[in-house]
Enzyme design. Structure first.
Site, short mmCIF file in Angstrom:
data_model
loop_
_atom_site.label_atom_id
_atom_site.label_comp_id
_atom_site.label_asym_id
_atom_site.label_seq_id
_atom_site.Cartn_x
_atom_site.Cartn_y
_atom_site.Cartn_z
N CYS A 1 32.15 42.42 -85.95
CA CYS A 1 31.81 41.21 -85.12
C CYS A 1 32.40 40.09 -85.51
O CYS A 1 32.35 39.54 -86.66
CB CYS A 1 30.28 41.18 -84.84
SG CYS A 1 29.35 41.32 -86.33
N HIS B 1 34.53 36.51 -83.04
CA HIS B 1 34.96 35.45 -82.02
C HIS B 1 36.57 35.60 -81.88
O HIS B 1 37.08 35.50 -82.48
CB HIS B 1 34.55 34.14 -82.21
CG HIS B 1 33.08 34.06 -82.87
ND1 HIS B 1 32.91 33.77 -84.33
CD2 HIS B 1 31.85 34.05 -82.33
CE1 HIS B 1 31.64 33.85 -84.58
NE2 HIS B 1 30.94 33.88 -83.67
N GLU C 1 25.42 33.97 -78.28
CA GLU C 1 26.43 34.63 -77.86
C GLU C 1 26.60 35.44 -76.59
O GLU C 1 25.49 35.84 -76.01
CB GLU C 1 27.09 35.52 -78.92
CG GLU C 1 27.39 34.78 -80.42
CD GLU C 1 27.78 35.73 -81.31
OE1 GLU C 1 28.40 35.48 -82.32
OE2 GLU C 1 27.53 37.04 -81.27
#
Length: 194
Positions: free
Chosen positions: A81, A83, A128
């Site tokens: 995980c 960005h 998020e």
């Protein structure tokens, strides 16, 4: 799939000053902010992704986050995980990060987006709008030790039992995502787990 090149397995690939993409509730871009500032206080809403990578035996790759992580260090989580960075497409970002962090390539398919906020005491928070992907690989992980302390392959049934008995050992976003995969996306999940 993008070309990923080579990566050292202890290379620093996350930087506090890298610019993340700020978004609204509809995932429209609003601007950019450093990763460090995005995670201060209760967090600033930014775009992110979570990858669930399975092997051909139907087992999910889990990772234990490195000890040096600011948030949820040494907790177990999904395969990868992170960005997308400023100026980077999601397609570029998911393959870049999977290679940098886990040392594998995989076929990845987008499944859904969701918004969440999770507080980690006074250390900061995740806030998020997260894109969730499922994928499959026949490659063995070669984890980046700056990012990953440990890893394992686990069957869905064994994972369900682990989450029921020790939920505190897992990141909050992973628990939310896995619950939704098991309930709302069971048919899609079965394509990867047999």
């Amino acid at each position: 799939m993008v070309s990923t090149g080579s990566s050292k397995r202890d290379e620093t690939v996350s930087f506090d000053d890298e610019e993340l993409i700020l978004v609204d509730d509809e995932d429209r871009e609003l601007g950019y902010l450093s990763k460090a500032k995005c995670h201060e206080g209760s967090g600033v809403l930014h775009r992110a992704f979570s990858l669930f990578v399975f092997n051909h035996d139907g087992e999910l790759l889990l990772q234990q986050r490195a000890e040096g992580k600011r948030l949820w260090s040494l907790c177990w989580s999904n395969s990868c995980c992170s960005h997308p960075r400023r100026g980077e497409s999601m397609e570029e970002a998911i393959h870049r990060r999977l290679w940098q962090e886990v040392g594998i390539e995989a076929q990845l398919a987008f499944l859904y987006k969701f918004r969440y906020q999770a507080q980690f005491g006074s250390s900061g928070a995740e806030h998020e709008l997260c894109w969730v992907y499922l994928g499959v690989t026949d490659k063995a992980p070669r984890p980046n030790r700056q990012e990953i302390a440990n890893w394992c392959w686990i069957s869905p049934a064994a994972l369900d039992a682990e989450l029921a008995s020790c939920p505190e050992h897992y990141t909050p976003w992973f628990k939310m995502e896995w619950t939704r995969l098991r309930s709302d996306f069971a048919d899609e999940l079965r394509r990867y787990t047999r």
